[in-house]
Design an enzyme around this catalytic site. Structure first.
Site, PDB file in Angstrom:
ATOM      1  N   GLY A 206       0.830  -1.202   0.000  1.00 23.87           N
ATOM      2  CA  GLY A 206       0.000   0.000   0.000  1.00 23.87           C
ATOM      3  C   GLY A 206       0.860   1.244   0.000  1.00 23.87           C
ATOM      4  O   GLY A 206       2.056   1.186  -0.268  1.00 23.87           O
ATOM      5  N   ASN A 207       0.240   2.375   0.267  1.00 21.88           N
ATOM      6  CA  ASN A 207       1.011   3.620   0.354  1.00 21.88           C
ATOM      7  C   ASN A 207       0.392   4.532   1.405  1.00 21.88           C
ATOM      8  O   ASN A 207      -0.625   4.203   2.005  1.00 21.88           O
ATOM      9  CB  ASN A 207       1.108   4.291  -1.018  1.00 21.88           C
ATOM     10  N   ARG A 208       1.023   5.676   1.612  1.00 18.05           N
ATOM     11  CA  ARG A 208       0.628   6.535   2.734  1.00 18.05           C
ATOM     12  C   ARG A 208      -0.530   7.477   2.442  1.00 18.05           C
ATOM     13  O   ARG A 208      -0.867   8.312   3.263  1.00 18.05           O
ATOM     14  CB  ARG A 208       1.818   7.403   3.154  1.00 18.05           C
ATOM     15  N   SER A 209      -1.135   7.400   1.266  1.00 16.00           N
ATOM     16  CA  SER A 209      -2.202   8.352   0.945  1.00 16.00           C
ATOM     17  C   SER A 209      -3.362   8.232   1.934  1.00 16.00           C
ATOM     18  O   SER A 209      -3.850   7.132   2.197  1.00 16.00           O
ATOM     19  CB  SER A 209      -2.714   8.091  -0.469  1.00 16.00           C
TER      20      SER A 209
END
Ligand code: CTP
Length: 412
Positions: A206-209
């Site tokens: 995933g990512n930090r958005s």
């Protein structure tokens, strides 16, 4: 400012309590005049408590104050919300059977109608004619918002959001009588949040958005009168009211949803943080650590570039050539180039009409409430800076998008 707020007999009357709050919190003195029918939806006690003024719709209450003449005369602004088909008809034909219609006949200042009714009523020739009559006499009649109506169906007929009515009212008082919400009648699709690319049933990349910027954009677009469709990957904030939400998980799911939504969108904003890569293989069962085999190595494959595909699809379709495609770029800059140089290159590579550039670092932008961006345009106008809270930045982006749609010639 003295405002008369007429409330019509529609289910959307409950939303007008928020509009009243916006007026009073901005320091205005509001007298609410609910129609008899509207009090079956919201009682007069609510209006008295929130406005701090007595509430009546009878010309026979407080007769010594001559309210049926005085209220309209003294009002700097009259707002009717929800303006039902019945109220529009009464106003257009100059009826004066109650205090609200008397007040409309006596109004000296600007008058704003915020309609809400079923789509068929709004589109009926009788209502069209009444709206034309009222506009012809100088009243402002907002276009209703589109979306889910009281029943199962949807279409134009929703009461515009309280903030949108408030903004329109303020614009009207400033003399902009032709004011319409800048994105009225437009459909805006916004991808938000971060995609999650599964490795196995319990793990993902995933990512930090956080989705905060995309959600703020959705609110700003909704308040500007647009029908908003949110393609929501993983977000840490709830989706706002008054927008259509379609959940997606992976980049491939988002691609499918975005290409489908593109068919009837005036604007597509790709604010989602889309994973550039996904695991080449997704295990059907949980990957276990074992002492008898080597530790797993994750091989990644490239995801399609959705933004680029949207631009290609728009350019290939003559009918879609008025569509505006907006990308986001999260850049850090490095020894090879600064943030703007990378962003300009990305704008050319992806071919979108506008590119909103964020400067990101480990502690910047992701999940934060404030932000600073630069908006680059493929047409080559000067880079435009916007900073402030994510709400303020989103409003600036939506203003720029509205300007491009309403004043700049078709693209591609
Ligand atoms: N985007 C997309 N599809 C992808 C990756 C990104 O549509 N597979 C969109 C994003 O939603 C954003 C824009 O492309 O609007 C820029 O994303 P960014 O991650 O900054 O760019 P990349 O193409 O990943 O370039 P880089 O490798 O320089 O980060």
């Amino acid at each position: 400012m003295r405002i008369v707020l007429g409330v019509g007999g529609g289910i959307a009357a409950y939303k007008v309590a928020s509009l009243l709050r916006l007026f009073t919190e901005a320091g205005h003195d509001v007298t609410v005049i609910p129609t008899e029918a509207s009090t079956r939806f919201v009682g007069t006690a609510t209006w008295e408590a929130l406005s701090g003024n007595p509430v009546s719709n009878s010309v026979f209450d407080d007769v010594h104050l001559v309210n049926h003449v005085r209220l309209g005369h003294e009002a700097d602004l009259v707002v009717v919300a929800p303006a039902t088909a019945d109220l529009l008809a009464k106003a257009a034909t100059g009826q004066a059977g109650d205090l609200l219609t008397n007040t409309l006949l006596m109004a000296h200042g600007p008058v704003l109608f915020a309609p809400a009714m079923h789509t068929e009523m709004w589109q009926h020739a009788a209502t069209r004619a009444n709206v034309e009559t009222l506009r012809g006499r100088g009243a402002a009649v907002l276009e209703p918002a589109s979306g889910r109506l009281t029943g199962a169906d949807s279409g134009p007929g929703r009461l515009p959001e309280p903030q949108a009515i408030f903004d329109a009212a303020m614009a009207l008082v400033q003399g902009r009588s032709d004011y319409q919400l800048p994105l009225a009648g437009r459909t805006v699709t916004i991808s938000v949040g971060g995609t999650r690319e599964p490795l196995d049933p319990v793990r993902f990349l995933g990512n930090r958005s956080s989705g905060k910027q995309g959600v703020a954009l959705a609110v700003a677009a909704r308040n500007a009168g647009a029908t908003v469709r949110l393609l929501a990957a993983h977000m840490e904030v709830p989706a706002p009211a008054g927008v259509e939400v379609q959940r997606v998980e992976t980049a491939l799911e988002l691609r499918e949803a975005a290409l489908a939504a593109a068919a009837d969108s005036d604007v597509i904003i790709m604010s989602a943080a889309v994973a550039d890569f996904r695991p080449a293989e997704v295990s059907d069962t949980k990957i276990k650590k074992r002492d008898d085999t080597a530790d797993p190595v994750i091989t990644l494959v490239r995801n399609p570039d959705i933004l680029q595909e949207l631009v290609e699809k728009r350019n290939a379709s003559r009918a879609g050539s008025g569509q505006l495609v907006v990308g986001f770029a999260a850049e850090t800059g490095d020894s090879q180039g600064d943030v703007l140089a990378y962003a300009q290159a990305k704008l050319q590579r992806k071919g979108c009409d506008l590119l909103v550039v964020n400067h990101v670092g480990m502690d910047k932008v992701f999940g934060q409430d404030s932000n600073a961006v630069v908006i680059l345009s493929r047409a080559g106008s000067e880079p435009q800076e916007a900073s402030g809270t994510k709400t303020e930045v989103s409003e600036a982006i939506i203003r720029r998008i509205s300007f491009e749609l309403n004043h700049v010639s078709p693209r591609a």
